[in-house]
Design an enzyme around this catalytic site. Structure first.
Site, PDB file in Angstrom:
ATOM      1  N   ILE A  45       0.803  -1.220   0.000  1.00 43.50           N
ATOM      2  CA  ILE A  45       0.000   0.000   0.000  1.00 43.50           C
ATOM      3  C   ILE A  45       0.837   1.272   0.000  1.00 43.50           C
ATOM      4  O   ILE A  45       0.280   2.376  -0.034  1.00 43.50           O
ATOM      5  CB  ILE A  45      -0.953   0.021   1.219  1.00 43.50           C
ATOM      6  CG1 ILE A  45      -0.165  -0.130   2.526  1.00 43.50           C
ATOM      7  CG2 ILE A  45      -1.993  -1.068   1.085  1.00 43.50           C
ATOM      8  CD1 ILE A  45      -1.024  -0.042   3.769  1.00 43.50           C
ATOM      9  N   GLY A  46       2.135   1.140   0.010  1.00 45.74           N
ATOM     10  CA  GLY A  46       2.967   2.336  -0.016  1.00 45.74           C
ATOM     11  C   GLY A  46       4.417   1.995  -0.236  1.00 45.74           C
ATOM     12  O   GLY A  46       4.883   0.908   0.133  1.00 45.74           O
ATOM     13  N   GLU A  47       5.134   2.920  -0.863  1.00 49.90           N
ATOM     14  CA  GLU A  47       6.555   2.701  -1.107  1.00 49.90           C
ATOM     15  C   GLU A  47       7.272   4.047  -1.111  1.00 49.90           C
ATOM     16  O   GLU A  47       6.829   5.001  -1.759  1.00 49.90           O
ATOM     17  CB  GLU A  47       6.781   1.992  -2.441  1.00 49.90           C
ATOM     18  CG  GLU A  47       8.218   1.593  -2.684  1.00 49.90           C
ATOM     19  CD  GLU A  47       8.363   0.688  -3.897  1.00 49.90           C
ATOM     20  OE1 GLU A  47       9.447   0.096  -4.056  1.00 49.90           O
ATOM     21  OE2 GLU A  47       7.402   0.572  -4.676  1.00 49.90           O
ATOM     22  N   GLY A  48       8.345   4.144  -0.343  1.00 50.24           N
ATOM     23  CA  GLY A  48       9.127   5.361  -0.278  1.00 50.24           C
ATOM     24  C   GLY A  48      10.599   5.077  -0.491  1.00 50.24           C
ATOM     25  O   GLY A  48      10.995   3.969  -0.864  1.00 50.24           O
ATOM     26  N   PHE A 102      12.961   4.983   1.793  1.00 50.62           N
ATOM     27  CA  PHE A 102      13.598   4.211   2.847  1.00 50.62           C
ATOM     28  C   PHE A 102      12.781   3.016   3.322  1.00 50.62           C
ATOM     29  O   PHE A 102      13.238   2.275   4.178  1.00 50.62           O
ATOM     30  CB  PHE A 102      13.879   5.126   4.055  1.00 50.62           C
ATOM     31  CG  PHE A 102      14.675   6.352   3.699  1.00 50.62           C
ATOM     32  CD1 PHE A 102      16.030   6.266   3.444  1.00 50.62           C
ATOM     33  CD2 PHE A 102      14.056   7.596   3.605  1.00 50.62           C
ATOM     34  CE1 PHE A 102      16.767   7.388   3.111  1.00 50.62           C
ATOM     35  CE2 PHE A 102      14.781   8.725   3.279  1.00 50.62           C
ATOM     36  CZ  PHE A 102      16.145   8.620   3.024  1.00 50.62           C
ATOM     37  N   ASP A 124       9.359  15.775   8.285  1.00 49.27           N
ATOM     38  CA  ASP A 124       8.744  15.401   7.009  1.00 49.27           C
ATOM     39  C   ASP A 124       7.222  15.465   7.114  1.00 49.27           C
ATOM     40  O   ASP A 124       6.527  14.521   6.732  1.00 49.27           O
ATOM     41  CB  ASP A 124       9.203  14.003   6.600  1.00 49.27           C
ATOM     42  CG  ASP A 124       8.969  13.723   5.114  1.00 49.27           C
ATOM     43  OD1 ASP A 124       8.782  14.695   4.349  1.00 49.27           O
ATOM     44  OD2 ASP A 124       8.973  12.545   4.716  1.00 49.27           O
TER      45      ASP A 124
END
Length: 481
Positions: free
Chosen positions: A52-55, A57, A165
């Protein structure tokens, strides 16, 4: 929690993978399998449903677990990249355990580790991205959103945590349940009196790669800098024989002579307060200061590399979010270059005001043309289509911006055509009709002046006079909350 293995049988269909009733793309399924192999303990507890998410780090997965009472709960599994420093990972966990779980700050349930792979398990909050709902938000929803964001910031700031952030993607919003959660402390730093012990250790981690944070040492070519380098070098060099020392004396002398030639450069260059950059400035080392964060949400003191940064940078980011929500434009600022970003801020807040504020924290900002300070209420109402006759926000000249410390200019940047031009071309009204409520029914025709007053205080260019999160919560805009 029941440690029994959950069935994860899958089969292929139409280029995707079926897991139960969930259709998962092949690349996501491959990532899930890799995660199971990296941290096999997860297979005993969780059935990972989706990514459901990728960044930069980490990657975040949606997992289901069967509880001891037979119910099934959903969790968010954050897999940190193996290259993350152990102390950085431990500091993020400590932030979540000490400050999380209350006041709109995400908590942590479990943590799994296998060698250099770490998975942090947190409660899952269903939410939608701001970009998908900004056109249908009412003013009351925006007011609640900012109120709860400031509550979360006040809470973590009390522990001496600087999030660094703050942005809509890191402040989850469940619109239906009216729930909020501040997430992702991967870039967090501590204040001088932080209660998070591991955040103090992070300062030490930066010293090998960034020896000096002081602006004086970076821009002053005085002997103390050379002395520090020599002392550090002496500690790192292993003892050698006398003969070897004599053979190494000539290169060392050459380096010393080179350093001595550098220190005689004048402190005030001949391009000071001009529209050019001389060779002296170009030969100086770049200023070094923490600049972690997402482009578009960085405060002026971050963009100008001010070494003394505190919790005020989080409040600035909250102000940028508030500006986006009030204007119906997301993202509002978008520039990868720091000087372009600073010029965009000057376009809104004024060049004189920016120069004056920068001087307060030891920086000199030069602008090729004077940019007037815009009225925030007029700006937001124009972008929302409520002032069509005043829609000439883009009639501003092209400008160049330069920022430095008070002794010399060290960076220069040129702006593209002012970003307000692209904002002004788009009329906010069509995007505000995504649901059955009209523009006026959402309360945008009766936004109180207190909202723009708070926005002005959150976007104070001077971090020393900028509202704290605690002060903002006492603002009249939130009187009945």
């Amino acid at each position: 929690m029941d440690s029994s293995v959950v069935c994860t049988e899958t089969f292929a269909t139409d280029g995707c993978i079926m897991s139960g009733n969930q259709k998962i793309p092949r690349d996501v399924e491959s990532d899930i399998e890799s995660l199971y192999k990296a941290v096999p303990q997860l297979t005993k507890t969780f059935r990972i449903i989706d990514k459901i998410g990728e960044g930069t780090f980490s990657s975040v997965y949606l997992g289901e677990a069967q509880m001891r009472d037979g119910s099934r709960d959903m969790f968010a599994l954050k897999h940190l990249i193996p290259t993350s420093h152990p102390t950085r990972i431990a500091a993020e966990l400590q932030c979540l355990t000490v400050a999380g779980g209350r006041e709109n700050v995400m908590g942590v349930e479990y943590c799994f580790r296998k060698e250099d792979h770490v998975v942090i398990v947190m409660p899952y909050m269903e939410h939608k991205a701001i970009v998908d709902i900004i056109g249908s938000l009412s003013f009351e929803e925006v007011r609640l959103y900012i109120y709860h964001l400031l509550k979360a910031l006040r809470h973590i700031h009390q522990f001496g945590i600087i999030h660094r952030d703050v942005k809509p993607n890191n402040f989850l919003y469940n619109r239906k349940a009216k729930k909020f959660a501040l997430v992702d402390f991967g870039l967090a730093q501590g204040t001088a009196d932080t209660q998070i012990e591991l955040l103090k250790d992070l300062v030490g981690l930066r010293k090998p790669s960034r020896p000096v944070f002081s602006e004086r040492n970076l821009n002053n070519c005085a002997s103390p800098t050379t002395t520090v380098k020599q002392e550090t070098k002496t500690q790192l060099v292993k003892p050698v024989k006398t003969g070897a020392l004599s053979s190494r004396s000539f290169p060392a002398t050459a380096r010393t002579q080179k350093t001595q030639r550098t220190v005689h450069l004048p402190l005030t260059c001949n391009c000071f307060q001009t529209d050019r950059v001389c060779n002296i400035c170009l030969s100086r080392k770049q200023q070094v200061a923490p600049r972690a964060g997402t482009p578009g949400f960085r405060a002026p003191e971050v963009l100008t590399k001010c070494p003394n940064q505190g919790t005020a940078i989080d409040v600035w980011s909250a102000g940028v979010i508030f500006l986006s929500l009030l204007s119906g434009r997301y993202p509002f600022f978008k520039a990868n270059d720091d000087m372009v970003a600073l010029t965009q801020i000057m376009t809104i807040r004024g060049s004189r005001e920016t120069i004056r504020a920068a001087k307060e924290f030891g920086k000199v900002v030069l602008c090729s043309r004077e940019l007037p300070r815009l009225d925030l209420k007029v700006l937001c109402e124009t972008l929302r289509g409520q002032r069509p006759e005043e829609g000439t926000l883009s009639s501003k000249p092209r400008v160049e911006c330069k920022a430095s410390d008070q002794r010399s200019e060290t960076q220069v940047g040129k702006t593209p055509p002012l970003f307000l031009k692209s904002l002004d071309k788009k009329t906010a009204q069509p995007s505000l009709r995504k649901d059955c409520l009209t523009h006026d029914e959402r309360g945008w025709d009766t936004v109180p002046d207190e909202a723009y007053d708070l926005l002005d205080r959150l976007l104070d260019l001077n971090p020393t006079t900028r509202f704290t999160a605690a002060q903002a919560l006492e603002h009249p805009l939130f009187e009945n909350l």
